[in-house]
Design a protein around this motif. Structure first.
Motif, PDB file in Angstrom:
ATOM      1  N   LEU A  26       2.761   2.189  -3.383  1.00 23.16           N
ATOM      2  CA  LEU A  26       2.984   2.742  -4.722  1.00 23.16           C
ATOM      3  C   LEU A  26       1.917   3.750  -5.128  1.00 23.16           C
ATOM      4  CD1 LEU A  26       4.174  -0.466  -6.620  1.00 23.16           C
ATOM      5  CD2 LEU A  26       5.539   1.255  -5.415  1.00 23.16           C
ATOM      6  N   GLU A  27       0.705   3.618  -4.590  1.00 20.07           N
ATOM      7  CA  GLU A  27      -0.362   4.572  -4.921  1.00 20.07           C
ATOM      8  C   GLU A  27      -0.213   5.891  -4.165  1.00 20.07           C
ATOM      9  OE1 GLU A  27      -2.235   2.107  -1.557  1.00 20.07           O
ATOM     10  OE2 GLU A  27      -0.741   1.867  -3.129  1.00 20.07           O
ATOM     11  N   GLU A  32       0.832  -1.203   0.000  1.00 17.79           N
ATOM     12  CA  GLU A  32       0.000   0.000   0.000  1.00 17.79           C
ATOM     13  C   GLU A  32       0.867   1.254   0.000  1.00 17.79           C
ATOM     14  OE1 GLU A  32      -3.609  -0.298  -0.342  1.00 17.79           O
ATOM     15  OE2 GLU A  32      -2.502  -2.076  -1.003  1.00 17.79           O
ATOM     16  N   HIS A  43      -5.953   8.996   0.020  1.00 18.55           N
ATOM     17  CA  HIS A  43      -5.441   8.670  -1.311  1.00 18.55           C
ATOM     18  C   HIS A  43      -5.657   9.822  -2.281  1.00 18.55           C
ATOM     19  CE1 HIS A  43      -6.253   4.408   0.106  1.00 18.55           C
ATOM     20  NE2 HIS A  43      -4.992   4.356  -0.269  1.00 18.55           N
ATOM     21  N   ASP A  86       1.437  -4.720  -2.929  1.00 15.10           N
ATOM     22  CA  ASP A  86       0.012  -4.558  -3.219  1.00 15.10           C
ATOM     23  C   ASP A  86      -0.262  -3.081  -3.387  1.00 15.10           C
ATOM     24  OD1 ASP A  86      -0.407  -3.822  -0.235  1.00 15.10           O
ATOM     25  OD2 ASP A  86       0.157  -5.933  -0.122  1.00 15.10           O
ATOM     26  N   THR A  87      -1.220  -2.763  -4.241  1.00 17.02           N
ATOM     27  CA  THR A  87      -1.512  -1.367  -4.528  1.00 17.02           C
ATOM     28  C   THR A  87      -2.890  -1.261  -5.156  1.00 17.02           C
ATOM     29  OG1 THR A  87      -0.596   0.649  -5.514  1.00 17.02           O
ATOM     30  CG2 THR A  87      -0.433  -1.362  -6.831  1.00 17.02           C
TER      31      THR A  87
END
Length: 237
Positions: free
Chosen positions: A117-118, A115, A171, A143-144
């Protein structure tokens, strides 16, 4: 106390929410469920002194799921309050930007990017650093969130409005990651990724939403249109 309003993807939100990391019913509960699923992808250490580098380690949620697998667990994050919590859970903390890691080439037997890379604004540099610090034959697990309209709807329009769900503004949907692009970018650095979708078990999620007790298993799914995992191996030299 009311949480301050922050711009989207502002890392100061993690200081505001520092007390949520390890609360089973808290705002980061799903991160804990995802960390458990990520931990299942980490193989046991294949050599003495093996190192796992946990990028974007947050409060150390991966730690209980890799304990006993034989790694020295190094956690990298920019948020001091999170690193202090990670240290309390057996993680060796390093405060650093993931686009400029103060770590040696080929240091890590495993690199985890959960969680993360986003949230980064320079994704090619981040991928390059992941691959640089990974040993030949080493494993990357991540995971992303996917760069799709469905993901933007579920992660922003829905999840941020569910009581007790994802914090509002955590986000920036402009940073969500196309899985095909990610596979191609890792391949440029000699790492072959395999992707699969990931979702909460429906019955467990409904139970948690009602009771706010227990965890919810994350289960694989064929679609990578929302949340997805990837695992890959760096080419041996």
């Amino acid at each position: 106390m009311r949480t301050p309003t922050r711009p989207r993807n502002d890392i100061r939100q993690y200081d505001d929410l520092a007390g949520e990391w390890w609360r089973p019913e808290g705002r980061f509960a799903m991160l804990a469920w995802i960390a458990a699923a990520r931990g299942r992808l980490v193989p046991p250490a294949s050599r003495p002194g093996a190192i796992l580098v946990d990028l974007g380690c947050g409060g150390g949620l991966l730690a209980p799921h890799v304990a006993g697998k034989g790694y020295r667990h190094i956690g990298v994050d920019l948020v001091r309050s999170a690193l202090e919590l990670a240290r309390d859970h057996g993680v060796s903390p390093v405060r650093a930007d993931v686009t400029r890691l103060p770590l040696a080439d080929a240091l890590a037997d495993v690199v985890s990017a959960g969680e993360l890379l986003e949230h980064v604004t320079d994704l090619p540099a981040t991928v390059s650093e992941v691959c640089r610090i990974l040993r030949p034959g080493g494993t990357v697990v991540l995971d992303t969130l996917a760069d799709t309209a469905l993901c933007r709807f579920l992660a922003i329009s829905v999840a941020e409005r569910v009581p007790g769900g994802a914090p509002r503004g955590i986000h920036d949907p402009d940073l969500f990651v196309d899985p095909k692009w990610l596979v191609a970018e890792f391949a440029r650095h000699g790492v072959a990724l395999r992707t699969r979708g990931l979702r909460p078990q429906v019955r467990g999620l409904l139970r948690w939403l009602v009771t706010r007790r227990g965890g919810t298993p994350m289960v694989p799914t064929w679609s990578t249109a929302v949340l997805y995992q990837a695992v890959g191996t760096k080419e041996a030299s």
